[in-house]
Design a protein around this motif. Sequence first.
Motif, short mmCIF file in Angstrom:
data_model
loop_
_atom_site.label_atom_id
_atom_site.label_comp_id
_atom_site.label_asym_id
_atom_site.label_seq_id
_atom_site.Cartn_x
_atom_site.Cartn_y
_atom_site.Cartn_z
N GLY A 75 1.35 -2.04 4.95
CA GLY A 75 1.55 -0.57 4.98
C GLY A 75 2.84 -0.13 5.37
N ASP A 87 1.01 -1.19 -0.08
CA ASP A 87 -0.21 0.06 -0.02
C ASP A 87 0.87 1.10 0.09
OD1 ASP A 87 -1.59 2.21 0.29
OD2 ASP A 87 -2.23 1.39 2.68
N LYS A 142 3.81 3.02 3.27
CA LYS A 142 2.57 3.93 2.79
C LYS A 142 3.32 5.34 2.64
CE LYS A 142 -2.31 4.93 3.70
NZ LYS A 142 -2.66 3.97 2.70
N PRO A 156 -3.76 1.43 6.88
CA PRO A 156 -3.10 0.35 6.51
C PRO A 156 -3.65 -0.97 7.07
CG PRO A 156 -1.55 1.92 7.03
CD PRO A 156 -2.98 2.60 7.39
#
Length: 283
Positions: free
Chosen positions: A56, A43, A59, A50
């Motif tokens: 995540g 992500d 991110k 997340p």
Amino acid sequence: MAHSGVSAYPPEVTSQMVANIASGGAAINALAEIAGATVRVVDLAVDADPWSDQIGAHKVRRGSGNIAVEDALTAQQTRQAIDAGRQIADQEVDAGADLLIAGDLGIGNTTAATALVAALTNVEPVAAVGYGTGIDDAGWARKTAAVRDAMFRAGPVLAEPVATLQCCGGADLAALAGFLAQAAVRRTPVLLDGITVTAGALVAEQLAPGARLWWQAGHLSTEPAHALALAQLGLDPIVDLRMRLGEGSGAAVALPVLRAAVATLSSMATFAEANVSDRPMPS
């Protein structure tokens, strides 16, 4: 861009599909299993919290700026996303991967990808914009206008790949560019997927000139900009099945064909080894 009427689906579909891939229920999961590949979900900028620390870990932000009127990212976020892509490539190669497939997922991301391709190949928006997830003619007109405006904004910075990604890319496209450039640095081949991945490849070739020699086009999608980008890179697709899904699905379909080619090259006997008569020499 997803809030600007350039897609047939609402923005929340992105996070829903990420969750589906993470749970193993998406097309790419089924295709990867057939092809003997693994799937990793990252992500970069989904407009949601997340799902896990692993997904995540890289991110950058939630969503991207509307490239028709503002930059997709800040300068710092652009560098962060490129570095994330490089780190991911390093992690996969260090873990033993001998072939990488880059995929993408995001409602509205073909708009940013098309803007990049059209700007970098110097074509008019109407020649590059496709119907994406199945938009109607009014949606196509909105998408074309957005690409036109993004191209106008990007014009002064096209010689600077990082600035171009900041202006009219996004965290996913910046990460893809970093990933593809670093894969070439690590001398690891990559199968490219559709328009978004190939748009990232155009910028990656600017970041690491010659990187395209380490890439092969998995397939040709229905997006006009995809064909334009492949022509710019000098790549011919392995398959052309009019696929439009993304997720790395077209490249995953091409992977068994690539495996078949490698198996034939490495295992098939030569005429001499098989005692097969060759063509007679001309007299």
